[in-house]
Design a protein around this motif. Structure first.
Motif, PDB file in Angstrom:
ATOM      1  N   GLN A  87      40.115  37.344  71.556  1.00  0.00           N
ATOM      2  CA  GLN A  87      39.795  37.941  70.276  1.00  0.00           C
ATOM      3  C   GLN A  87      38.807  37.010  69.552  1.00  0.00           C
ATOM      4  O   GLN A  87      38.643  35.850  69.942  1.00  0.00           O
ATOM      5  CB  GLN A  87      41.071  38.156  69.442  1.00  0.00           C
ATOM      6  CG  GLN A  87      42.048  39.151  70.055  1.00  0.00           C
ATOM      7  CD  GLN A  87      42.949  38.518  71.111  1.00  0.00           C
ATOM      8  OE1 GLN A  87      42.724  37.391  71.552  1.00  0.00           O
ATOM      9  NE2 GLN A  87      43.977  39.247  71.530  1.00  0.00           N
ATOM     10  N   PRO A  88      38.146  37.479  68.477  1.00  0.00           N
ATOM     11  CA  PRO A  88      37.075  36.669  67.853  1.00  0.00           C
ATOM     12  C   PRO A  88      37.590  35.531  66.965  1.00  0.00           C
ATOM     13  O   PRO A  88      37.271  35.444  65.777  1.00  0.00           O
ATOM     14  CB  PRO A  88      36.299  37.707  67.040  1.00  0.00           C
ATOM     15  CG  PRO A  88      37.290  38.762  66.721  1.00  0.00           C
ATOM     16  CD  PRO A  88      38.228  38.838  67.887  1.00  0.00           C
ATOM     17  N   TYR A  89      38.433  34.662  67.565  1.00  0.00           N
ATOM     18  CA  TYR A  89      38.987  33.538  66.823  1.00  0.00           C
ATOM     19  C   TYR A  89      39.044  32.314  67.723  1.00  0.00           C
ATOM     20  O   TYR A  89      39.161  32.424  68.948  1.00  0.00           O
ATOM     21  CB  TYR A  89      40.418  33.820  66.343  1.00  0.00           C
ATOM     22  CG  TYR A  89      40.587  35.007  65.442  1.00  0.00           C
ATOM     23  CD1 TYR A  89      40.298  34.915  64.080  1.00  0.00           C
ATOM     24  CD2 TYR A  89      41.057  36.219  65.950  1.00  0.00           C
ATOM     25  CE1 TYR A  89      40.477  36.001  63.245  1.00  0.00           C
ATOM     26  CE2 TYR A  89      41.232  37.315  65.121  1.00  0.00           C
ATOM     27  CZ  TYR A  89      40.934  37.198  63.779  1.00  0.00           C
ATOM     28  OH  TYR A  89      41.098  38.280  62.958  1.00  0.00           O
ATOM     29  N   LYS A 129      41.958  38.913  53.693  1.00  0.00           N
ATOM     30  CA  LYS A 129      43.032  39.316  52.775  1.00  0.00           C
ATOM     31  C   LYS A 129      43.952  38.147  52.466  1.00  0.00           C
ATOM     32  O   LYS A 129      44.344  37.924  51.319  1.00  0.00           O
ATOM     33  CB  LYS A 129      43.827  40.470  53.375  1.00  0.00           C
ATOM     34  CG  LYS A 129      44.910  41.014  52.450  1.00  0.00           C
ATOM     35  CD  LYS A 129      45.614  42.221  53.061  1.00  0.00           C
ATOM     36  CE  LYS A 129      46.678  42.760  52.114  1.00  0.00           C
ATOM     37  NZ  LYS A 129      47.366  43.942  52.701  1.00  0.00           N
ATOM     38  N   ASN A 130      44.276  37.372  53.511  1.00  0.00           N
ATOM     39  CA  ASN A 130      45.182  36.245  53.278  1.00  0.00           C
ATOM     40  C   ASN A 130      45.170  35.316  54.482  1.00  0.00           C
ATOM     41  O   ASN A 130      44.816  35.704  55.597  1.00  0.00           O
ATOM     42  CB  ASN A 130      46.619  36.739  53.037  1.00  0.00           C
ATOM     43  CG  ASN A 130      47.500  35.664  52.414  1.00  0.00           C
ATOM     44  OD1 ASN A 130      47.011  34.753  51.746  1.00  0.00           O
ATOM     45  ND2 ASN A 130      48.796  35.766  52.624  1.00  0.00           N
ATOM     46  N   GLU A 131      45.511  34.086  54.233  1.00  0.00           N
ATOM     47  CA  GLU A 131      45.780  33.115  55.285  1.00  0.00           C
ATOM     48  C   GLU A 131      47.210  32.642  55.131  1.00  0.00           C
ATOM     49  O   GLU A 131      47.642  32.310  54.022  1.00  0.00           O
ATOM     50  CB  GLU A 131      44.839  31.905  55.191  1.00  0.00           C
ATOM     51  CG  GLU A 131      45.144  30.842  56.246  1.00  0.00           C
ATOM     52  CD  GLU A 131      44.452  29.515  56.016  1.00  0.00           C
ATOM     53  OE1 GLU A 131      44.922  28.492  56.562  1.00  0.00           O
ATOM     54  OE2 GLU A 131      43.437  29.491  55.291  1.00  0.00           O
ATOM     55  N   LEU A 132      47.926  32.586  56.223  1.00  0.00           N
ATOM     56  CA  LEU A 132      49.293  32.088  56.195  1.00  0.00           C
ATOM     57  C   LEU A 132      49.343  30.713  56.838  1.00  0.00           C
ATOM     58  O   LEU A 132      48.971  30.537  57.993  1.00  0.00           O
ATOM     59  CB  LEU A 132      50.239  33.033  56.944  1.00  0.00           C
ATOM     60  CG  LEU A 132      51.689  32.532  57.105  1.00  0.00           C
ATOM     61  CD1 LEU A 132      52.337  32.267  55.746  1.00  0.00           C
ATOM     62  CD2 LEU A 132      52.512  33.523  57.925  1.00  0.00           C
ATOM     63  N   ALA A 133      49.790  29.743  56.066  1.00  0.00           N
ATOM     64  CA  ALA A 133      50.094  28.409  56.582  1.00  0.00           C
ATOM     65  C   ALA A 133      51.530  28.116  56.187  1.00  0.00           C
ATOM     66  O   ALA A 133      51.828  27.915  54.999  1.00  0.00           O
ATOM     67  CB  ALA A 133      49.147  27.371  56.004  1.00  0.00           C
ATOM     68  N   GLY A 176      43.329  45.015  58.228  1.00  0.00           N
ATOM     69  CA  GLY A 176      44.615  44.924  58.909  1.00  0.00           C
ATOM     70  C   GLY A 176      44.601  44.070  60.157  1.00  0.00           C
ATOM     71  O   GLY A 176      45.656  43.783  60.730  1.00  0.00           O
ATOM     72  N   THR A 177      43.425  43.630  60.610  1.00  0.00           N
ATOM     73  CA  THR A 177      43.329  42.766  61.784  1.00  0.00           C
ATOM     74  C   THR A 177      43.974  41.414  61.492  1.00  0.00           C
ATOM     75  O   THR A 177      43.728  40.816  60.447  1.00  0.00           O
ATOM     76  CB  THR A 177      41.860  42.559  62.184  1.00  0.00           C
ATOM     77  OG1 THR A 177      41.258  43.828  62.417  1.00  0.00           O
ATOM     78  CG2 THR A 177      41.746  41.709  63.432  1.00  0.00           C
ATOM     79  N   ARG A 178      44.782  40.935  62.433  1.00  0.00           N
ATOM     80  CA  ARG A 178      45.468  39.661  62.249  1.00  0.00           C
ATOM     81  C   ARG A 178      45.160  38.739  63.428  1.00  0.00           C
ATOM     82  O   ARG A 178      45.059  39.183  64.580  1.00  0.00           O
ATOM     83  CB  ARG A 178      46.980  39.850  62.134  1.00  0.00           C
ATOM     84  CG  ARG A 178      47.420  40.777  61.014  1.00  0.00           C
ATOM     85  CD  ARG A 178      48.937  40.905  61.000  1.00  0.00           C
ATOM     86  NE  ARG A 178      49.551  39.706  60.488  1.00  0.00           N
ATOM     87  CZ  ARG A 178      50.012  39.558  59.246  1.00  0.00           C
ATOM     88  NH1 ARG A 178      49.892  40.553  58.378  1.00  0.00           N
ATOM     89  NH2 ARG A 178      50.569  38.436  58.860  1.00  0.00           N
ATOM     90  N   ASP A 195      48.427  32.048  60.643  1.00  0.00           N
ATOM     91  CA  ASP A 195      47.940  33.421  60.760  1.00  0.00           C
ATOM     92  C   ASP A 195      46.814  33.661  59.766  1.00  0.00           C
ATOM     93  O   ASP A 195      46.688  32.945  58.764  1.00  0.00           O
ATOM     94  CB  ASP A 195      49.063  34.429  60.523  1.00  0.00           C
ATOM     95  CG  ASP A 195      48.848  35.749  61.281  1.00  0.00           C
ATOM     96  OD1 ASP A 195      47.745  35.939  61.838  1.00  0.00           O
ATOM     97  OD2 ASP A 195      49.781  36.568  61.312  1.00  0.00           O
ATOM     98  N   LEU A 196      46.016  34.669  60.067  1.00  0.00           N
ATOM     99  CA  LEU A 196      44.909  35.076  59.210  1.00  0.00           C
ATOM    100  C   LEU A 196      44.841  36.592  59.247  1.00  0.00           C
ATOM    101  O   LEU A 196      44.868  37.194  60.324  1.00  0.00           O
ATOM    102  CB  LEU A 196      43.591  34.483  59.717  1.00  0.00           C
ATOM    103  CG  LEU A 196      42.378  34.635  58.794  1.00  0.00           C
ATOM    104  CD1 LEU A 196      42.505  33.708  57.597  1.00  0.00           C
ATOM    105  CD2 LEU A 196      41.086  34.338  59.553  1.00  0.00           C
TER     106      LEU A 196
END
Length: 658
Positions: A110-112, A138-142, A65-67, A59-60
């Motif tokens: 979406q733009p990913y 804000k953060n990257e989740l791995a 707040g966009t994920r 996740d990013l």
């Protein structure tokens, strides 16, 4: 360089609801990745049909707040099978690198985008953003969610009293802990190694780290590891002492400000079913961006002296040793005599905070002239904050002195600002045709492919720790190739010539000894990847042992081929290298006595002269005891190696007849 590319490409479009799982296999079919989108965007990894990672989350999150994971739907899926080769201009493992993988690129509405690559020796993924303007991440989740409990080799960050947890020199030993015992309070820098049932090695690291903070990991009190990143530094201050450095006093609520259309770093999961495959794994190099340097002719790997560890504590010399002209001319004489390419003037040649305030005991013009006369290169140590402030005039002055290699030191961070500092310094040095390495720095993460003149890097607990601790043990030394070295070359600075057993060792400044034998130190020059090797031993001792120094001086630092004949994490390693028609063998053990019978089937046809440095008869009690032997060997012969506790072996196989 591309030799050939076989690309099988097809493009199709569908809605995510129609296909909730995308599968991808390695070229040999043994590794499979399954990418899922249910409540989260996740993936699972199977190796030889055994579930290894189970629904690990990707996740990013942006500051608005966009994920990435919110309401994803697919626009297209593109699959490739790639078979190509990379020719490394500075080959720390091998010159010709096979680059074979299968890839899937998922473009979302979406733009990913999400890209997965599956190799025969691991898996990697990266996210790509497609925003027209700059973004704040804000953060990257791995999340690395293991299917079964395992054990982890953890480089746990020790907190500093004057700074937050993200300040570290990236120099720790490895604590072995059950994976499910690691909590969120356990912060580890990468690489981290996990051995998962049924004995599958999983090494987690990253590649192509550009304009983004480096990835730490924490535990979750379950069978998982979770990414953690240093927030962006908003305010810094200089802290004093002998080596002033910037520490962060205020951090933002985000980890990166960056351009909107870009690729994020690769998340790398190297895999093996045996330990010996790890040290030769070069996935990180393969995944890094190609060289930004066009003319590579000025990049010259080799060996250098280094005087800081022993404190320039020479003896049997007709001058007062120290940081002075006579001492450095002696180092030049030593380098010239034994085939080293350069010397390093370490900390003290100038004021640490002003590179133009030269130590009055040093005549730089005289040293430079003497080095040039003897065809020996000059290298200089610099403090990172000073180099950053004086960068262009300093590099211009270095060029006038004939200095073509610098070290810069004491960053001790890998937030986005510090990562960008590394790239900025590399770009400036490339313009001036000056090679470099970083100390007090994070692992290379493929930096050495993008900037080939960045020949090596610290980020390792190495020889200097013998000055003040017992931490650079043989066990630690035979752990490094299986973990830290997988992420890129490392400047351990081997070659200490005062050596001690576990019982006799004492950390004594000015008289620095190593834990383990003389041959344990010599073997490092073959076992450890580092295109610029720094010899930390005392030249005065070396002068008394010319045959050993001549052998050491003849050892290359870059290689045509590398293979690990055998090895086990934290126990032993046997490394075979080839350069032109000559082979080199390095073996190291922990505190256990070991005997090996090694088939010489790796040799070519004809006769070879083996020159070997082996643990001496009494090396188990007097660790500096060694013997030099010379014999004729052929392909198919068997070589017996006997290693005492903390022992080693260094062998050179020179072809003498067809």
């Amino acid at each position: 360089m591309l030799k050939y590319v076989l690309t099988l490409l097809y493009l199709f479009t569908f809605v995510w609801a129609a296909a909730r799982e995308i599968k991808l296999q390695s070229p040999d079919g043994k590794i499979e990745v399954r990418i899922q989108n249910e409540q989260n965007l996740t993936y699972s990894i199977y190796i030889q049909k055994t579930l290894l990672l189970d629904r690990s989350v990707i996740d990013l999150e942006l500051d608005n707040g966009t994920r990435l994971s919110a309401d994803l739907s697919i626009a297209s899926v593109k699959r490739n099978q790639i078979r190509t080769t990379i020719t490394s201009p500075v080959p720390e493992k091998r010159r010709i690198i096979p680059d074979h993988y299968t890839q899937v690129e998922i473009r979302f509405r979406q733009p990913y985008s999400l890209i997965f690559r599956v190799y025969d020796d691991g898996v990697a993924y990266r996210m790509v953003t497609h925003f027209p303007d700059s973004i704040v991440i804000k953060n990257e989740l791995a999340l690395f969610n293991f299917a079964k409990a395992g054990k982890a080799w953890c480089p746990l960050v020790k907190p500093r009293q004057d700074a937050d947890q993200f300040h570290t020199a990236f120099e720790e030993d490895y604590t072995i802990k059950p994976l499910d015992s690691l909590a969120t309070s356990h912060l580890m820098f990468t690489p981290v190694l996990i051995q998962a049932p049924p004995k599958i090695n999983v090494l987690i690291t990253e590649a192509d780290l550009v304009d983004f903070p480096g990835m730490f990991l924490t535990g979750t009190s379950a069978n998982s590891l979770r990414s953690s990143f240093a927030p962006y530094p908003l305010e810094e201050k200089m802290v004093g002492g002998e080596f002033p450095q910037k520490i962060v006093t205020k951090r933002a609520g985000y980890i990166a400000r960056t351009i909107g259309t870009r690729s994020l770093p690769w998340r790398v999961i190297a895999l093996s079913t045996d330990d010996k495959s790890l040290p030769s794994n070069d996935m990180v190099y393969r995944l890094a961006s190609p060289s930004k340097v066009q003319d590579l002719s000025w990049i010259k790997p080799g060996k250098s002296t280094e005087e800081w560890i022993i404190g320039s504590n020479l003896y049997n010399v007709p001058f007062k040793a120290g940081i002075n002209t006579a001492t450095y001319k002696y180092y030049i004489d030593f380098a010239k005599r034994f085939g080293f390419e350069r010397i390093l003037l370490d900390a003290g040649w100038s004021d640490n905070t002003d590179l133009f305030q030269i130590n009055p005991e040093i005549n730089m013009e005289e040293i430079a002239s003497y080095a040039k006369k003897n065809s020996i290169g000059l290298s200089l140590w610099t403090l990172a904050s000073t180099l950053d402030r004086q960068l262009e005039p300093a590099l211009e002055q270095f060029t006038k002195w004939g200095v073509d290699f610098i070290m810069t030191d004491f960053m001790d961070r890998d937030d986005q600002k510090t990562v960008n500092f590394h790239h900025r310094i590399a770009e400036a040095c490339a313009r001036h045709k000056i090679m470099l390495m970083f100390h007090g720095s994070f692992k290379p993460a493929g930096f050495n492919r993008t900037w080939p003149h960045a020949l090596t890097r610290e980020g390792v607990l190495g020889s200097e720790y013998n000055k003040w601790s017992r931490r650079a043990t043989p066990t630690h030394n035979v752990t490094l190739p299986f973990i830290r070295m997988v992420s890129g070359p490392m400047d351990y600075e081997p070659g200490l010539l005062q050596n001690a057993t576990e019982a006799s060792f004492r950390p004594i400044d000015q008289y620095v000894m190593s834990l383990g034998t003389r041959c344990h130190q010599m073997a490092m020059f073959v076992v450890y990847d580092s295109p610029m090797q720094f010899f930390s031993g005392n030249p005065s001792t070396g002068m008394q042992e010319p045959e050993l120094m001549e052998l050491l001086g003849s050892i290359p630092t870059v290689w045509d081929e590398t293979s690990i004949l055998d090895g086990k994490v934290g126990e032993f390693i046997i490394t075979n290298r080839k350069k032109d028609n000559t082979f080199y063998l390095g073996a190291m053990t922990n505190w256990e006595t070991r005997t090996f019978s090694i088939s010489l089937d790796f040799l070519g046809e004809g006769e070879y002269q083996l020159t070997a440095a082996e643990d001496g008869m009494n090396a188990d009690r007097y660790a500096a005891d060694y013997k030099l032997t010379t014999r004729t060997v052929r392909k198919g012969d068997t070589l017996e190696i006997n290693l005492v506790p903390g022992g080693g072996f260094l062998g050179k196989f020179l072809k003498v007849s067809n």
